[in-house]
Write an enzyme that holds these catalytic residues in place. Structure first.
Site, PDB file in Angstrom:
ATOM      1  N   GLY A  78       1.130  -1.584   0.009  1.00 46.85           N
ATOM      2  CA  GLY A  78       0.009   0.034   0.272  1.00 46.85           C
ATOM      3  C   GLY A  78       1.027   0.999  -0.107  1.00 46.85           C
ATOM      4  N   GLY A 127      -0.501  -4.771   0.816  1.00 45.51           N
ATOM      5  CA  GLY A 127      -1.685  -4.437  -0.043  1.00 45.51           C
ATOM      6  C   GLY A 127      -1.702  -5.075  -1.633  1.00 45.51           C
ATOM      7  N   GLU A 150       5.192  -6.772   7.204  1.00 43.50           N
ATOM      8  CA  GLU A 150       4.429  -5.142   7.786  1.00 43.50           C
ATOM      9  C   GLU A 150       4.929  -5.246   9.673  1.00 43.50           C
ATOM     10  OE1 GLU A 150       2.115  -7.189   6.563  1.00 43.50           O
ATOM     11  OE2 GLU A 150       1.473  -5.539   5.303  1.00 43.50           O
ATOM     12  N   ASP A 158      -2.759  -6.174   6.988  1.00 44.34           N
ATOM     13  CA  ASP A 158      -3.705  -5.604   7.529  1.00 44.34           C
ATOM     14  C   ASP A 158      -4.286  -6.494   6.401  1.00 44.34           C
ATOM     15  OD1 ASP A 158      -2.464  -4.468   5.606  1.00 44.34           O
ATOM     16  OD2 ASP A 158      -3.267  -2.187   5.791  1.00 44.34           O
TER      17      ASP A 158
HETATM   18  C1  QUE Z   1       6.825  -3.679   4.107  1.00 43.01           C
HETATM   19  C2  QUE Z   1       5.160  -3.410   3.904  1.00 43.01           C
HETATM   20  C3  QUE Z   1       5.870  -2.329   2.267  1.00 43.01           C
HETATM   21  C4  QUE Z   1       6.918  -2.668   2.154  1.00 43.01           C
HETATM   22  C5  QUE Z   1       8.171  -2.660   2.753  1.00 43.01           C
HETATM   23  C6  QUE Z   1       7.641  -2.940   3.760  1.00 43.01           C
HETATM   24  C7  QUE Z   1       4.837  -1.595   2.230  1.00 43.01           C
HETATM   25  C8  QUE Z   1       5.167  -1.455   0.246  1.00 43.01           C
HETATM   26  C9  QUE Z   1       6.228  -1.221   0.124  1.00 43.01           C
HETATM   27  C10 QUE Z   1       7.566  -0.157  -0.549  1.00 43.01           C
HETATM   28  C11 QUE Z   1       7.585  -0.537  -1.394  1.00 43.01           C
HETATM   29  C12 QUE Z   1       8.481   0.475  -2.654  1.00 43.01           C
HETATM   30  C13 QUE Z   1       8.258   1.215  -2.947  1.00 43.01           C
HETATM   31  C14 QUE Z   1       7.163   1.831  -2.056  1.00 43.01           C
HETATM   32  C15 QUE Z   1       6.564   1.650  -1.446  1.00 43.01           C
HETATM   33  O1  QUE Z   1       7.987  -1.724   0.881  1.00 43.01           O
HETATM   34  O2  QUE Z   1       3.435  -2.015   2.013  1.00 43.01           O
HETATM   35  O3  QUE Z   1       6.607   3.265  -2.734  1.00 43.01           O
HETATM   36  O4  QUE Z   1       8.222   2.223  -3.924  1.00 43.01           O
HETATM   37  O5  QUE Z   1       4.393  -0.581  -0.422  1.00 43.01           O
HETATM   38  O6  QUE Z   1       9.201  -3.793   4.626  1.00 43.01           O
HETATM   39  O7  QUE Z   1       4.614  -3.611   4.313  1.00 43.01           O
END
Ligand code: QUE
Length: 338
Positions: A78, A127, A150, A158
């Site tokens: 997400g 997500g 998470e 979630d």
């Molecule tokens: C746990 C997470 C997420 C995560 C890393 C975690 C997550 C998520 C992202 C993510 C990764 C690359 C991106 C970005 C978000 O990393 O939910 O915008 O460019 O979206 O350890 O829950």
């Protein structure tokens, strides 16, 4: 006075969700924000929701296929960067708006009246599992890597994970939700997160069959599916992660002999996670085991809104995505509880 600039491509950013309906009645959703590994922002959630809502009653649509334009990721999760900013700013309205929309999309997919197939070739985390696991089929390749990571960012599993994780066989969901461990495509099928294992090299042919042939969905999927090997360490997972509380879980991992390396890895993941997130996750999965999906999502929404304001969430996202030092300093203050 300057004339306003003529409208140009700079005013219309590339759409991050592409949709089309093919001649055989397959509606295709393409996640197209590869720079952020397709992390779902509110716009993407709205675009998916709008398309699925329109197709639900459209007789020209008989099934939905979700894929990614990124060779690396189906969907990394997400919009936790935005949630960190909103949480730090005390913008509870923005936090609730985002999570409400995301979880409503997960529920829409779970109750969708037509087959909904996700093609997962690359990362699918958080997500990303919300927009795949609740559907009717999840095709995974040898390049798929699935996780609910998470607890490592001071959050909790979630997107309806408190519904589906406790329902995976052999306590596998407790292992995934607490440690954040990644599983391969083969292990994903073995534990039920995936439904069909297809070699990545065969994906283009599968997509062509799904979008062009009039064969029944199950016939097409079965034609391409290869047998997946059994999950690694399934009995050690069941032995340890069926523990009734976190101290007993750690004791079982420490006493594990047959899968010693696996147990050390699991203990290291638990030690790296936010202690408050682990406690919240344990209670959330326990409650979710006896709840409907909608009850789980309501409970998760309440917890998400409170967790977005916590120091551990701000620190966890900082360490993972802002500074990328991967060294979060967890608070001892505890986390919100159910
Ligand atoms: C746990 C997470 C997420 C995560 C890393 C975690 C997550 C998520 C992202 C993510 C990764 C690359 C991106 C970005 C978000 O990393 O939910 O915008 O460019 O979206 O350890 O829950």
């Amino acid at each position: 006075m300057d004339k306003p600039a003529a409208p140009g491509p700079q005013d219309r950013p590339e759409p991050t969700v592409l949709t089309r309906v093919t001649r055989n009645g397959t509606a295709v959703i393409e996640l197209a924000r590869p720079g952020a590994l397709n992390a779902l922002d509110l716009t993407m959630v709205h675009l998916m929701t709008r398309a699925l809502t329109a197709w639900r009653a459209d007789p020209a649509v008989r099934r939905v296929v979700v894929r990614s334009t990124s060779p690396k990721a189906f969907c990394a999760g997400g919009d936790i960067l935005a949630m960190r900013s909103a949480g730090l700013a005390g913008d509870d309205t923005a936090v609730r708006r985002y999570f409400s929309a995301e979880y409503a999309l997960d529920a829409l997919i779970a109750r969708y009246p037509k087959p909904y197939v996700a093609l997962i070739d690359g990362y699918a985390m958080g997500g990303g599992l919300g927009v795949s696991v609740h559907g009717s089929a999840r095709v995974v390749t040898e390049r798929a890597s699935l996780a609910m990571p998470e607890t490592g960012i001071g959050f909790f599993p979630d997107i309806g994970a408190s519904y589906f994780l406790p329902r995976l066989p052999g306590a596998f969901g407790w292992y995934l939700g607490l440690t954040g461990a990644r599983v391969t495509g083969a292990d994903a099928v073995a534990c039920g997160l995936g439904t069909h294992y297809v070699p990545a090299a065969d994906l283009p042919a599968l997509e062509a069959a799904l979008t062009e042939s009039d064969d029944a969905l199950e016939a097409v999927l079965d034609r391409f599916a290869a047998p997946a090997p059994p999950a690694a360490h399934a009995d050690a997972v069941a032995r340890c992660f069926s523990a009734p509380d976190l101290p007993e879980l750690r004791a079982r991992l420490a006493a594990e002999t047959r899968a010693r390396d696996w147990a050390d890895d699991a203990l290291a993941l638990l030690d790296a996670a936010s202690p408050g997130s682990l406690a919240a996750t344990f209670d959330l999965l326990t409650a979710g085991a006896g709840s409907t999906l909608e009850e789980c999502l309501r409970r998760e929404l309440d917890l998400a809104c409170r967790t977005a304001r916590t120091a551990d969430f701000h620190e966890g996202v900082r360490a993972a995505l802002v500074d990328k030092d991967r060294r979060p300093l967890w608070s001892t203050a505890g986390a919100p509880r159910l």
